[in-house]
Scaffold this motif. Structure first.
Motif: not given
Length: 397
Positions: A81, A137, A76
């Motif tokens: 990302k 994720y 991020e």
């Protein structure tokens, strides 16, 4: 920036390597290493745009999960990302179940864990990495790429041990082979160099690093390899002994050695380290040899002799040879080791291109010799196992 980036994770028992790989170019946008897991000094470090950053890992119970969480946050922070389309995991052992890359689901994860006794130091760690990444994720597809998969094309005569068939039937004791992604990658690249399709090419690939193995590749497929049931077999390595008379183990046990001491010695105190009595690092061996250190000289001689013997023996499963390919940290950089190996193969017509050998180092590919007798080139091709994992993952989305 490509939107086909893959987060590649290589989870070890006390460490975790990671990289974000552009699946089209093979470029590593960021790469890092978490190490000393389970210890107070656990850290995670990464390189981005040439700068290195290091942080402590302080979670008391699960350093793997904290490392993954830190990687997620890093993605991020670096605005990566949204470009990541999949997570690819390097898994050391796929047994006979996995012959290619697979998308991970609960059943696949359970199977990886069920064959952990084939790789007790590696598969449980790989499973930890998978679980942590799936939690971090949950919406991204995750794939397992197996070190052993490329070698599942070996014929029975190559993978069958000369032991009771009951040991295979009950425990699946056989030759599996490792470094599969590396042998696969350099064979694909070598086919481009010689201008042939890989399906029509025959190579002997020589992956030399702290772990080392040789592979015979016929028409693009692995037909034999030096590592066996475990990554202990075959060549002498940094700290591993390679091929050894099993009677030595019985002998030491009868002398009062504990099982733990025997295998600690064979895995962690042998190879370059054991023979030289000095270091497990090939660079240190070469430096000490230049200063006249007898142990280092002997380690150099044993290593290069054994590699040459394996290369010569792997002419047997091939009907022709297009190239011998050196790769891995030692294979890509240590010109003195490559030179000695070729000298040991002189009866087969191998000669060194000294200028080529000097040039093909530190990331540079090139031809370093040939055998006019066999009509074969000798090449150096830097490996890129992370690129293989990234491409294999993207192709299966």
């Amino acid at each position: 920036m490509s939107n086909k980036n893959v987060l590649v994770i290589n989870s070890g028992s006390s460490s975790l390597k990671f990289a974000v790989i552009d699946s089209e170019s093979g470029e590593a946008l960021v790469s890092g290493l978490g190490e000393c897991f389970g210890l107070p000094e656990a850290t995670i470090a990464w390189k981005f745009n040439g700068e290195k950053t290091e942080q402590a890992i302080t979670a008391p119970d699960n350093h793997h999960q904290e490392a993954i969480n830190r990687i997620v946050k890093l993605m991020e922070e670096l605005s990566l990302k949204e470009t990541i389309v999949a997570v690819g995991h390097r898994i050391v052992h796929g047994g006979e179940k996995f012959t290619s890359t697979v998308r991970i689901d609960d059943a696949v994860l359970a199977e990886i864990e069920s064959i952990s006794d084939l790789a007790p130091l590696h598969n449980p760690a790989g499973a930890k990495g998978i679980k942590a990444a799936m939690e971090a994720y949950p919406s991204l597809p995750q794939f397992a790429v197996f070190d052993t998969a490329f070698h599942q094309t070996m014929p029975k005569k190559a993978f069958t041990g000369s032991i009771s068939h009951e040991l295979y039937d009950e425990y699946r004791i056989r030759r599996y082979g490792f470094h599969g992604t590396s042998h696969y990658f350099v064979s694909q690249e070598a086919a481009k160099v010689i201008g042939k399709s890989v399906e029509e090419s025959n190579f002997i690939t020589v992956h030399l690093g702290n772990g080392a193995s040789v592979c015979a590749i016929a028409n693009g497929k692995s037909v034999d390899t030096s590592m066996g049931f475990t990554p202990q077999a075959g060549l002498m390595m940094g700290t591993r002994c390679g091929d050894l008379d099993p009677g030595v183990i019985e002998f030491l046990l009868k002398k009062g050695w504990t099982q733990e001491k025997v295998f600690e010695t064979l895995y962690k105190k042998s190879g370059f380290l054991g023979v030289s009595g000095l270091t497990s690092d090939a660079r240190g061996i070469l430096e000490a040899m230049a200063e006249g250190h007898e142990g280092a000289t002997l380690a150099f001689q044993v290593f290069t002799y054994r590699v040459a013997k394996y290369i010569a023996s792997y002419l047997v499963p091939l009907n022709a040879l297009d190239a011998v390919i050196f790769t891995g940290g030692i294979g890509e950089n240590a010109l003195d080791i490559r030179r000695e190996i070729l000298e040991n193969l002189s009866l087969l017509g191998f000669t060194e291109d000294k200028a080529g050998n000097e040039a093909a180092r530190f990331g540079a590919a090139g031809q370093i010799g040939e055998s006019a007798l066999l009509g074969a080139k000798v090449l150096v091709i830097p490996t890129n196992e992370e690129f293989v994992i990234a491409k294999e993952s993207v192709e299966r989305i």
